[in-house]
Motif scaffolding. Sequence first.
Motif, PDB file in Angstrom:
ATOM      1  N   GLU A 153       0.750  -1.274  -0.096  1.00 28.49           N
ATOM      2  CA  GLU A 153       0.072  -0.035   0.116  1.00 28.49           C
ATOM      3  C   GLU A 153       0.948   1.180   0.086  1.00 28.49           C
ATOM      4  O   GLU A 153       0.613   2.062  -0.736  1.00 28.49           O
ATOM      5  CB  GLU A 153      -0.907  -0.118   1.310  1.00 28.49           C
ATOM      6  CG  GLU A 153      -1.732   1.062   1.374  1.00 28.49           C
ATOM      7  CD  GLU A 153      -2.787   0.937   2.506  1.00 28.49           C
ATOM      8  OE1 GLU A 153      -3.665   2.099   2.630  1.00 28.49           O
ATOM      9  OE2 GLU A 153      -2.663   0.067   3.210  1.00 28.49           O
ATOM     10  N   LEU A 184       1.099   3.840  -3.133  1.00 28.81           N
ATOM     11  CA  LEU A 184       0.664   5.327  -2.742  1.00 28.81           C
ATOM     12  C   LEU A 184       2.090   6.326  -3.315  1.00 28.81           C
ATOM     13  O   LEU A 184       1.862   7.338  -3.644  1.00 28.81           O
ATOM     14  CB  LEU A 184       0.378   5.607  -1.413  1.00 28.81           C
ATOM     15  CG  LEU A 184      -1.158   4.882  -1.064  1.00 28.81           C
ATOM     16  CD1 LEU A 184      -1.299   5.009   0.566  1.00 28.81           C
ATOM     17  CD2 LEU A 184      -2.244   5.597  -1.933  1.00 28.81           C
ATOM     18  N   VAL A 208       2.097   6.760  -6.804  1.00 26.95           N
ATOM     19  CA  VAL A 208       1.036   7.501  -7.395  1.00 26.95           C
ATOM     20  C   VAL A 208       1.375   8.991  -7.044  1.00 26.95           C
ATOM     21  O   VAL A 208       1.141   9.966  -7.771  1.00 26.95           O
ATOM     22  CB  VAL A 208      -0.280   7.217  -6.532  1.00 26.95           C
ATOM     23  CG1 VAL A 208      -1.289   8.449  -6.912  1.00 26.95           C
ATOM     24  CG2 VAL A 208      -1.021   5.828  -6.957  1.00 26.95           C
ATOM     25  N   HIS A 209       1.960   9.218  -5.884  1.00 23.49           N
ATOM     26  CA  HIS A 209       2.241  10.770  -5.734  1.00 23.49           C
ATOM     27  C   HIS A 209       3.652  11.303  -6.568  1.00 23.49           C
ATOM     28  O   HIS A 209       3.583  12.476  -6.885  1.00 23.49           O
ATOM     29  CB  HIS A 209       2.530  10.820  -4.016  1.00 23.49           C
ATOM     30  CG  HIS A 209       1.519  10.761  -3.194  1.00 23.49           C
ATOM     31  ND1 HIS A 209       0.290  11.578  -3.413  1.00 23.49           N
ATOM     32  CD2 HIS A 209       1.043   9.738  -2.241  1.00 23.49           C
ATOM     33  CE1 HIS A 209      -0.695  11.345  -2.729  1.00 23.49           C
ATOM     34  NE2 HIS A 209      -0.193  10.174  -1.822  1.00 23.49           N
ATOM     35  N   LYS A 227      -7.418  15.447 -10.607  1.00 17.65           N
ATOM     36  CA  LYS A 227      -8.172  15.657  -9.241  1.00 17.65           C
ATOM     37  C   LYS A 227      -9.578  16.855  -9.419  1.00 17.65           C
ATOM     38  O   LYS A 227     -10.255  16.873  -8.811  1.00 17.65           O
ATOM     39  CB  LYS A 227      -6.979  16.532  -8.413  1.00 17.65           C
ATOM     40  CG  LYS A 227      -6.111  15.634  -7.958  1.00 17.65           C
ATOM     41  CD  LYS A 227      -5.130  16.398  -6.898  1.00 17.65           C
ATOM     42  CE  LYS A 227      -4.138  15.398  -6.207  1.00 17.65           C
ATOM     43  NZ  LYS A 227      -3.090  16.296  -5.524  1.00 17.65           N
ATOM     44  N   GLN A 261      -8.695  13.613  -1.135  1.00 14.09           N
ATOM     45  CA  GLN A 261      -7.602  12.933  -1.701  1.00 14.09           C
ATOM     46  C   GLN A 261      -7.913  11.468  -2.004  1.00 14.09           C
ATOM     47  O   GLN A 261      -7.133  10.775  -2.879  1.00 14.09           O
ATOM     48  CB  GLN A 261      -6.426  13.304  -0.805  1.00 14.09           C
ATOM     49  CG  GLN A 261      -5.159  12.874  -1.214  1.00 14.09           C
ATOM     50  CD  GLN A 261      -4.566  13.442  -2.349  1.00 14.09           C
ATOM     51  OE1 GLN A 261      -5.180  14.317  -2.833  1.00 14.09           O
ATOM     52  NE2 GLN A 261      -3.515  12.990  -2.911  1.00 14.09           N
ATOM     53  N   THR A 262      -8.702  10.901  -1.159  1.00 13.40           N
ATOM     54  CA  THR A 262      -8.674   9.225  -1.242  1.00 13.40           C
ATOM     55  C   THR A 262      -9.517   8.858  -2.653  1.00 13.40           C
ATOM     56  O   THR A 262      -8.919   7.818  -3.363  1.00 13.40           O
ATOM     57  CB  THR A 262      -9.874   8.947  -0.185  1.00 13.40           C
ATOM     58  OG1 THR A 262      -9.319   9.334   1.331  1.00 13.40           O
ATOM     59  CG2 THR A 262      -9.760   7.315   0.085  1.00 13.40           C
ATOM     60  N   TYR A 269      -9.035  10.442  -5.658  1.00 17.18           N
ATOM     61  CA  TYR A 269      -7.718  10.646  -6.565  1.00 17.18           C
ATOM     62  C   TYR A 269      -6.877   9.462  -6.393  1.00 17.18           C
ATOM     63  O   TYR A 269      -6.456   8.673  -7.377  1.00 17.18           O
ATOM     64  CB  TYR A 269      -7.137  11.818  -6.143  1.00 17.18           C
ATOM     65  CG  TYR A 269      -5.783  11.905  -7.094  1.00 17.18           C
ATOM     66  CD1 TYR A 269      -5.867  12.104  -8.426  1.00 17.18           C
ATOM     67  CD2 TYR A 269      -4.522  11.840  -6.375  1.00 17.18           C
ATOM     68  CE1 TYR A 269      -4.662  11.919  -9.224  1.00 17.18           C
ATOM     69  CE2 TYR A 269      -3.513  11.651  -7.165  1.00 17.18           C
ATOM     70  CZ  TYR A 269      -3.560  12.078  -8.404  1.00 17.18           C
ATOM     71  OH  TYR A 269      -2.400  12.156  -9.336  1.00 17.18           O
ATOM     72  N   GLU A 270      -6.577   8.862  -5.036  1.00 16.51           N
ATOM     73  CA  GLU A 270      -5.451   7.946  -4.820  1.00 16.51           C
ATOM     74  C   GLU A 270      -6.228   6.428  -5.321  1.00 16.51           C
ATOM     75  O   GLU A 270      -5.404   5.751  -5.802  1.00 16.51           O
ATOM     76  CB  GLU A 270      -5.390   7.646  -3.572  1.00 16.51           C
ATOM     77  CG  GLU A 270      -4.579   8.887  -3.135  1.00 16.51           C
ATOM     78  CD  GLU A 270      -4.053   8.694  -1.488  1.00 16.51           C
ATOM     79  OE1 GLU A 270      -4.689   8.063  -0.856  1.00 16.51           O
ATOM     80  OE2 GLU A 270      -3.354   9.654  -0.790  1.00 16.51           O
ATOM     81  N   ASN A 271      -7.510   6.187  -5.042  1.00 11.96           N
ATOM     82  CA  ASN A 271      -8.217   5.024  -5.506  1.00 11.96           C
ATOM     83  C   ASN A 271      -8.136   4.983  -7.078  1.00 11.96           C
ATOM     84  O   ASN A 271      -8.007   4.014  -7.647  1.00 11.96           O
ATOM     85  CB  ASN A 271      -9.692   5.109  -5.005  1.00 11.96           C
ATOM     86  CG  ASN A 271      -9.747   4.914  -3.541  1.00 11.96           C
ATOM     87  OD1 ASN A 271      -8.840   4.306  -3.057  1.00 11.96           O
ATOM     88  ND2 ASN A 271     -10.906   5.163  -2.980  1.00 11.96           N
ATOM     89  N   ARG A 274      -5.975   6.350  -9.135  1.00 18.53           N
ATOM     90  CA  ARG A 274      -4.701   6.102  -9.580  1.00 18.53           C
ATOM     91  C   ARG A 274      -4.192   4.594  -9.243  1.00 18.53           C
ATOM     92  O   ARG A 274      -3.735   3.858 -10.121  1.00 18.53           O
ATOM     93  CB  ARG A 274      -3.581   7.111  -8.955  1.00 18.53           C
ATOM     94  CG  ARG A 274      -3.639   8.466  -9.673  1.00 18.53           C
ATOM     95  CD  ARG A 274      -3.566   8.681 -11.029  1.00 18.53           C
ATOM     96  NE  ARG A 274      -3.409  10.027 -11.581  1.00 18.53           N
ATOM     97  CZ  ARG A 274      -3.445  10.176 -12.830  1.00 18.53           C
ATOM     98  NH1 ARG A 274      -3.562   9.233 -13.722  1.00 18.53           N
ATOM     99  NH2 ARG A 274      -3.372  11.537 -13.050  1.00 18.53           N
ATOM    100  N   LEU A 275      -4.816   4.229  -8.008  1.00 16.80           N
ATOM    101  CA  LEU A 275      -4.561   2.686  -7.692  1.00 16.80           C
ATOM    102  C   LEU A 275      -5.113   1.841  -8.570  1.00 16.80           C
ATOM    103  O   LEU A 275      -4.725   0.624  -8.953  1.00 16.80           O
ATOM    104  CB  LEU A 275      -5.071   2.293  -6.077  1.00 16.80           C
ATOM    105  CG  LEU A 275      -3.921   3.362  -5.090  1.00 16.80           C
ATOM    106  CD1 LEU A 275      -4.577   2.965  -3.795  1.00 16.80           C
ATOM    107  CD2 LEU A 275      -2.599   2.671  -5.383  1.00 16.80           C
TER     108      LEU A 275
END
Length: 265
Positions: free
Chosen positions: A26, A30, A33-34, A43, A54-55, A57-59, A61-62
């Motif tokens: 994880e 992350l 992703v960053h 975003k 932000q979650t 956006y992370e989801n 990209r993940l």
Amino acid sequence: MSTTTVVAILFLIPALILINEDFSWEKFALTTVHKVGDRTSVKNKLIELGHPDQTHYENFRLKQLLVTSLILFPLVLILLFQDHSLAFIAACLIGVVALVLLYFEKSLINQITEHRISIDSDFPSVIEMMTLALSAGETPLSSLERITKRGSGPLVSELRIVVVEVKSGLPFQHALDHMGRRVQSVAVRRFIDAVVIAISRGAPLIEVLHSHAREAQNFQRNRILSAAGKSEISMMIPVVFLILPISILFALWPSLSNLNLFAQG
């Protein structure tokens, strides 16, 4: 380097990573992703769709990273067992990554387009409901609250955010201005500007709403007519290139058959 060696390395690297207790998939995902960054304004698009965290956006990209990994790993194994060159394998991997990223970006753009069309479609009816509520003696905030309780859709969701912000202490004009910045619609932006100016100057809101309701209806009618014109042009393509040639062929076939028989005789 032989195919067996490459395959062994591909399986050995994940095994070594799993043995390491300090490693976290994880955190690694992350961090990746960053490091990649947001070069395609994902975003801003997610914020417009109502996902400002932000979650989300992370989801997003993940999910891109997961789908890419699930496709690349078996693809590499297949290409290696078929004894392809490393240059060909690298080209295939780059192509797959580009296609996956393009698919996700295109899907997000389609969602944005549908979101904006839905807002423009719901805008005239929302304005009419607000006009009726104000004519009945309700305040602008109570009329918006009534609409959010009985309506649904992206525009109603944005109005619900306005109601929540006003109840939390934000001035009504500022909450409307925030909504106008979130929603990428010319009609909504002009309506919000007119309402804010009317409230600040003490002008009657009902007249402003009536004029914008008529304008919104005209805009919606013009948009539907434009879409109908484009559909009419697209419908002409199968008629001209498929149905019309077949009709001409059926009409001329008896004559051509008779001519062939006459030539043979």
